[in-house]
Design a protein around this motif. Structure first.
Motif, PDB file in Angstrom:
ATOM      1  N   GLU A 165      -7.626  47.293 130.543  1.00  0.00           N
ATOM      2  CA  GLU A 165      -8.797  47.777 129.814  1.00  0.00           C
ATOM      3  C   GLU A 165      -8.532  47.985 128.319  1.00  0.00           C
ATOM      4  O   GLU A 165      -9.407  47.691 127.485  1.00  0.00           O
ATOM      5  CB  GLU A 165      -9.283  49.100 130.421  1.00  0.00           C
ATOM      6  N   ILE A 166      -7.343  48.466 127.984  1.00  0.00           N
ATOM      7  CA  ILE A 166      -7.029  48.748 126.579  1.00  0.00           C
ATOM      8  C   ILE A 166      -6.109  47.686 125.984  1.00  0.00           C
ATOM      9  O   ILE A 166      -6.474  47.030 124.997  1.00  0.00           O
ATOM     10  CB  ILE A 166      -6.360  50.135 126.426  1.00  0.00           C
ATOM     11  N   ASP A 167      -4.942  47.510 126.595  1.00  0.00           N
ATOM     12  CA  ASP A 167      -3.941  46.622 125.993  1.00  0.00           C
ATOM     13  C   ASP A 167      -4.416  45.169 125.947  1.00  0.00           C
ATOM     14  O   ASP A 167      -4.322  44.517 124.903  1.00  0.00           O
ATOM     15  CB  ASP A 167      -2.617  46.714 126.769  1.00  0.00           C
ATOM     16  N   LEU A 168      -4.902  44.648 127.073  1.00  0.00           N
ATOM     17  CA  LEU A 168      -5.336  43.252 127.087  1.00  0.00           C
ATOM     18  C   LEU A 168      -6.587  43.053 126.242  1.00  0.00           C
ATOM     19  O   LEU A 168      -6.710  42.051 125.527  1.00  0.00           O
ATOM     20  CB  LEU A 168      -5.588  42.793 128.528  1.00  0.00           C
ATOM     21  N   THR A 169      -7.508  43.996 126.304  1.00  0.00           N
ATOM     22  CA  THR A 169      -8.716  43.899 125.482  1.00  0.00           C
ATOM     23  C   THR A 169      -8.352  43.849 123.997  1.00  0.00           C
ATOM     24  O   THR A 169      -8.901  43.040 123.238  1.00  0.00           O
ATOM     25  CB  THR A 169      -9.656  45.087 125.749  1.00  0.00           C
ATOM     26  N   THR A 170      -7.419  44.710 123.582  1.00  0.00           N
ATOM     27  CA  THR A 170      -6.966  44.700 122.182  1.00  0.00           C
ATOM     28  C   THR A 170      -6.330  43.362 121.827  1.00  0.00           C
ATOM     29  O   THR A 170      -6.585  42.793 120.754  1.00  0.00           O
ATOM     30  CB  THR A 170      -5.950  45.837 121.952  1.00  0.00           C
ATOM     31  N   GLN A 171      -5.519  42.833 122.739  1.00  0.00           N
ATOM     32  CA  GLN A 171      -4.868  41.539 122.520  1.00  0.00           C
ATOM     33  C   GLN A 171      -5.901  40.424 122.339  1.00  0.00           C
ATOM     34  O   GLN A 171      -5.773  39.582 121.429  1.00  0.00           O
ATOM     35  CB  GLN A 171      -3.954  41.225 123.711  1.00  0.00           C
ATOM     36  N   ILE A 172      -6.922  40.418 123.183  1.00  0.00           N
ATOM     37  CA  ILE A 172      -7.953  39.383 123.106  1.00  0.00           C
ATOM     38  C   ILE A 172      -8.767  39.527 121.830  1.00  0.00           C
ATOM     39  O   ILE A 172      -9.078  38.537 121.153  1.00  0.00           O
ATOM     40  CB  ILE A 172      -8.861  39.441 124.346  1.00  0.00           C
ATOM     41  N   PHE A 173      -9.117  40.764 121.474  1.00  0.00           N
ATOM     42  CA  PHE A 173      -9.896  40.986 120.239  1.00  0.00           C
ATOM     43  C   PHE A 173      -9.125  40.480 119.022  1.00  0.00           C
ATOM     44  O   PHE A 173      -9.678  39.784 118.164  1.00  0.00           O
ATOM     45  CB  PHE A 173     -10.232  42.465 120.082  1.00  0.00           C
ATOM     46  N   LYS A 174      -7.850  40.834 118.930  1.00  0.00           N
ATOM     47  CA  LYS A 174      -7.047  40.422 117.778  1.00  0.00           C
ATOM     48  C   LYS A 174      -6.865  38.905 117.747  1.00  0.00           C
ATOM     49  O   LYS A 174      -6.871  38.294 116.663  1.00  0.00           O
ATOM     50  CB  LYS A 174      -5.698  41.128 117.806  1.00  0.00           C
ATOM     51  N   ALA A 175      -6.717  38.287 118.923  1.00  0.00           N
ATOM     52  CA  ALA A 175      -6.600  36.827 118.976  1.00  0.00           C
ATOM     53  C   ALA A 175      -7.892  36.170 118.504  1.00  0.00           C
ATOM     54  O   ALA A 175      -7.866  35.175 117.758  1.00  0.00           O
ATOM     55  CB  ALA A 175      -6.268  36.377 120.401  1.00  0.00           C
ATOM     56  N   ALA A 176      -9.031  36.735 118.913  1.00  0.00           N
ATOM     57  CA  ALA A 176     -10.325  36.193 118.500  1.00  0.00           C
ATOM     58  C   ALA A 176     -10.530  36.339 117.002  1.00  0.00           C
ATOM     59  O   ALA A 176     -10.973  35.406 116.318  1.00  0.00           O
ATOM     60  CB  ALA A 176     -11.447  36.902 119.262  1.00  0.00           C
TER      61      ALA A 176
END
Length: 320
Positions: free
Chosen positions: A87-98
């Motif tokens: 919910e937090i770590d992967l979401t942050t990773q995806i947002f930054k990649a986008a």
């Protein structure tokens, strides 16, 4: 528009990907190597298998595209730390990649469960302050705060959608939990079953994302989404009507159910799946009503009523 969907093998994520494809958008589904892609293959989706730990997520995101994140850990019995990994770590990773790839817009599938259960009996809107009590709600609320903070320093637009309770094909929780007892002529409720809640067809959640894809916004936006308000007894009556047989209400007192849920949480370790938790009990025995006027004011209208929703959901014989 080019749309990159994370979490497209999940329940609502699969409906979002399907509705985006039906609407004619170019949809790229990013999945883990171990993901079950049977349904996505059946609709000829563009599937990209990526190692979320060591792979380069940004390499699969085109400049100017929209990224839709539907990843979630939907298990009911997790610690905050366990739930935060997705919910937090992967979401942050995806947002930054986008953001790094130059995506134009980031859309996040959230949940109304972040409001907690300390709510009034009438419908609430996006301005109502969350009061999360359980891990599921706490981490969902924290994920939104993290995204809003990230958006402050990003040129990428942010939209968060909070769908109400949903029913539909490929659901692995609501109807699948009820159907075994229905086959025995019983319909389980907690505390009488008169609790009213907002509901929607899973297909309409996908249609909402289609609508939000190019909706003009001036800053981060959060939208509630629902289709209709019902009670658990209304649900029972409509299922009985469709199946052509009358089930008997199996009522479990709310206090007893909460006690059983607490015992099972104690007996089952984090990461397992207790048959009942206190969070599940409160979900099934609280008025959960929402006002989605903000989304409707932009021109979005749900398409499916309860009867149409159940006809489709109950016809689901697929292995996925």
């Amino acid at each position: 528009m080019d749309v990159v969907v994370f979490g497209a093998t999940g329940y609502l994520g699969s409906h979002a990907a399907e509705q985006l494809m039906i609407a004619g958008h170019a949809v790229k589904c990013i999945v883990r190597p171990q993901s079950d892609t049977y349904f996505l293959q059946s609709i000829a989706a563009d599937i990209h298998v990526v190692d979320f730990v060591n792979g380069d997520l940004s390499a699969h995101i085109d400049e100017g595209s929209c990224v839709l994140n539907c990843t979630a850990d939907t298990r009911m019995h997790l610690s905050d730390l366990q739930r935060s990994k997705v919910e937090i770590d992967l979401t942050t990773q995806i947002f930054k990649a986008a953001a790094g790839a130059g995506a134009k817009r980031f859309m996040q599938l959230s949940t109304v469960m972040l409001y907690g259960f300390d709510r009034p009996p009438h419908a609430i809107d996006e301005q109502y302050s969350p009061s999360p009590k359980y891990s599921y709600s706490r981490i969902a609320a924290r994920r939104e705060r993290v995204l809003l903070d990230l958006a402050k320093t990003s040129a990428m637009e942010l939209i968060v959608l909070r769908p109400s309770n949903t029913l539909g094909k490929r659901d692995t929780s609501a109807l699948p939990a009820i159907l075994p007892l229905l086959e025995k002529g019983k319909f389980p409720v907690i505390g009488g079953g008169g609790w009213r809640y907002s509901n929607a067809d899973a297909r309409d959640v996908g249609r909402a994302f289609v609508h939000l894809l190019d909706l003009p916004i001036v800053g981060p936006e959060i939208y509630l989404m629902k289709a209709y308000d019902i009670s658990w007894l209304d649900l029972k009556a409509e299922i009985d009507n469709i199946l052509g047989r009358k089930s008997r209400v199996l009522n479990i007192p709310r206090g007893l159910a909460l006690g059983l849920g607490g015992v099972m949480e104690f007996l089952f370790p984090y990461g397992s799946s207790p048959p009942l938790t206190r969070f599940m009990v409160e979900t099934l025995s609280s008025n959960t009503l929402f006002d989605d006027s903000k989304l409707r004011s932009t021109g979005f209208l749900p398409k499916y009523d309860l009867h149409e929703t159940l006809l489709d959901a109950l016809s689901d014989k697929s292995p996925y």
